[in-house]
Design an enzyme around this catalytic site. Structure first.
Site, short mmCIF file in Angstrom:
data_model
loop_
_atom_site.label_atom_id
_atom_site.label_comp_id
_atom_site.label_asym_id
_atom_site.label_seq_id
_atom_site.Cartn_x
_atom_site.Cartn_y
_atom_site.Cartn_z
N SER A 97 -4.05 11.84 -7.25
CA SER A 97 -3.20 11.90 -6.06
C SER A 97 -1.92 12.73 -6.25
CB SER A 97 -2.81 10.50 -5.61
OG SER A 97 -2.24 9.79 -6.70
N ASP A 117 6.56 6.77 -2.43
CA ASP A 117 5.94 5.44 -2.36
C ASP A 117 5.92 4.86 -3.77
OD1 ASP A 117 3.73 6.41 -3.76
OD2 ASP A 117 2.50 6.70 -1.97
N HIS A 174 4.28 7.67 -6.20
CA HIS A 174 4.30 9.13 -6.01
C HIS A 174 5.69 9.64 -5.67
CE1 HIS A 174 0.23 7.66 -4.83
NE2 HIS A 174 -0.09 8.56 -5.74
#
Ligand SMILES: *[C@@H]1O[C@H](CO)[C@@H](O)[C@H](O)[C@H]1NC(C)=O
Ligand SMILES: *[C@@H]1O[C@H](CO)[C@@H](O)[C@H](O)[C@H]1NC(C)=O
Length: 373
Positions: free
Chosen positions: A49, A337, A340
């Site tokens: 991610s 978040d 990240h």
């Protein structure tokens, strides 16, 4: 080589009309397309991610940054990036003079000469850990498929040139270690040293296979981001109910992996002629920002902008049916978040990866690796 035939046909028609301008037409319509590909250095991106720029947006089932507040700072909508804006490969592509790469699943992907992004949120090196995500092994399979499509696009000779000039960029293995804690935190079990070492061995052996696969297909220039300081992730602290700045056990595991990984790359360098690489010390860079956020211009470097619970470490951001909070100025935050970084933080990492000194990125930075033959 369908395009050049069409171009030649066009020139023939035009020659009959304006014979004296043949030279100029050739210059304008023929050479740009060839020299374009010739002077390009594509970027191929693999990982999770931190690098996903839309794979899971187009192809993910249970993962992907599909909803508000993702993407708001830069794109004004969620575009599959786990950030309020851009991710590291976006900035690297920009520095390399390339457009944002298309994710492999993008319906717009037709031209492979700039490179492609295969990175997918949740991805692990070990395929069985998260079966619903696109493992590194599957990303490599898609890459092999793409090589055939690239050859169809520009011909075998040109494709081989592009593949050997290209930079292959990786951010992998973080999820493989996070998974170890997820499994055990719930059962409140400690993880034995032998279990940690076995996991590391399997990850490194699989990475060796994947790097050699790309090498056999012509790849020579590799760029790796070290596993980050896992113990500082708000999500890990939440999972382990850890109250300090960075939980020591995940930190030690990341450090153990990173030094074994560097040793592996040194070994590969001696085995594979022409193998060149950059290793970016993302662990140290991110750790320093967590510890000394204000030095880097962040007002908040421990609590995430979006989420709930202590440090906003409960990964509820964007989830329907959960209540979560979102900060009003993500630029003040290191973490967007619970796992990240923000667009602004990613810009800082990318600058270091691209043009940082040998204390941050070694033996070459990406700019030098890019320019290398
Ligand atoms: C790669 O990982 C799998 C588990 O996903 C493991 O069974 C296999 O032995 C590893 N491959 C190598 C070459 O070590
Ligand atoms: C986990 O174990 C520790 C001691 O081994 C104990 O203090 C703690 O309360 C346990 N946590 C949970 C959630 O069971």
């Amino acid at each position: 080589m369908r395009t050049s035939t069409t171009t030649k046909a066009k020139i023939r028609i035009k020659t009959r009309m304006f014979p004296s301008t043949l030279f100029f037409i050739t210059l304008l319509s023929l050479s740009p397309s060839l020299s374009n590909a010739e002077h390009k250095t594509p970027l191929f991106v693999f990982g999770d991610s931190l690098y996903d720029n839309g794979m899971t947006f187009y192809g993910g089932k249970n993962v992907g940054a599909h909803n508000w507040p993702y993407g708001q700072t830069y794109f004004q909508r969620a575009v599959g990036r786990y950030s309020d804006g851009r991710v590291i490969p976006d900035f690297i592509a920009e520095n390399a003079g390339l457009p944002f790469l298309e994710p492999y699943f993008s319906p717009r992907l037709k031209d492979f000469t700039n490179g492609v992004n295969f990175a997918s949120a949740g991805s692990c090196v070990l395929v069985e850990l998260r079966p619903h995500t696109i493992s590194l092994a599957r990303q490599i399979d898609y890459f092999k498929e793409m090589v055939q499509r690239l050859k169809q696009q520009v011909g075998v000779t040109e494709a081989n040139k592009l593949l050997s000039k290209a930079v292959y960029m990786f951010n992998v293995a973080g999820n493989d270690y996070v998974n170890l804690f997820e499994k055990n935190a719930k059962k409140n079990r400690t993880i034995s040293n032998s279990r940690k070492k076995l996991r590391m061995r399997m990850i490194l052996d699989n990475l060796t296979v994947h790097i050699k696969t790309i090498y056999k297909l012509g790849g020579r220039k590799f760029a790796f981001q070290k596993v980050g300081p896992l113990g500082c992730l708000p999500s890990i602290k939440y999972m382990l109910s850890y109250k300090g700045v960075c939980a020591p056990e995940p930190q030690d595991l990341a450090k153990m992996h990173n030094s074994a990984f560097v040793a592996l790359i040194w070994k590969l360098e001696t085995q594979l002629p022409g193998f060149k690489y950059s290793i970016y010390d993302f662990y140290t860079s991110l750790h320093l920002r967590v510890l000394y956020g204000s030095t880097y211009g962040f007002k908040e470097s421990q609590t995430a902008c979006c989420g709930s619970g202590p440090y906003n470490g409960d990964f509820t951001c964007q989830k329907k049916g959960f209540s979560f909070s979102v900060c009003s100025n993500p630029n003040d935050y290191l973490w967007f978040d619970s796992a990240h970084p923000t667009d602004r933080a990613n810009q800082g990492f990318s600058d270091e990866f691209w043009s940082g000194g040998p204390d941050l990125v070694a033996p070459y930075n990406l700019q030098t690796l890019y320019a290398a033959n």
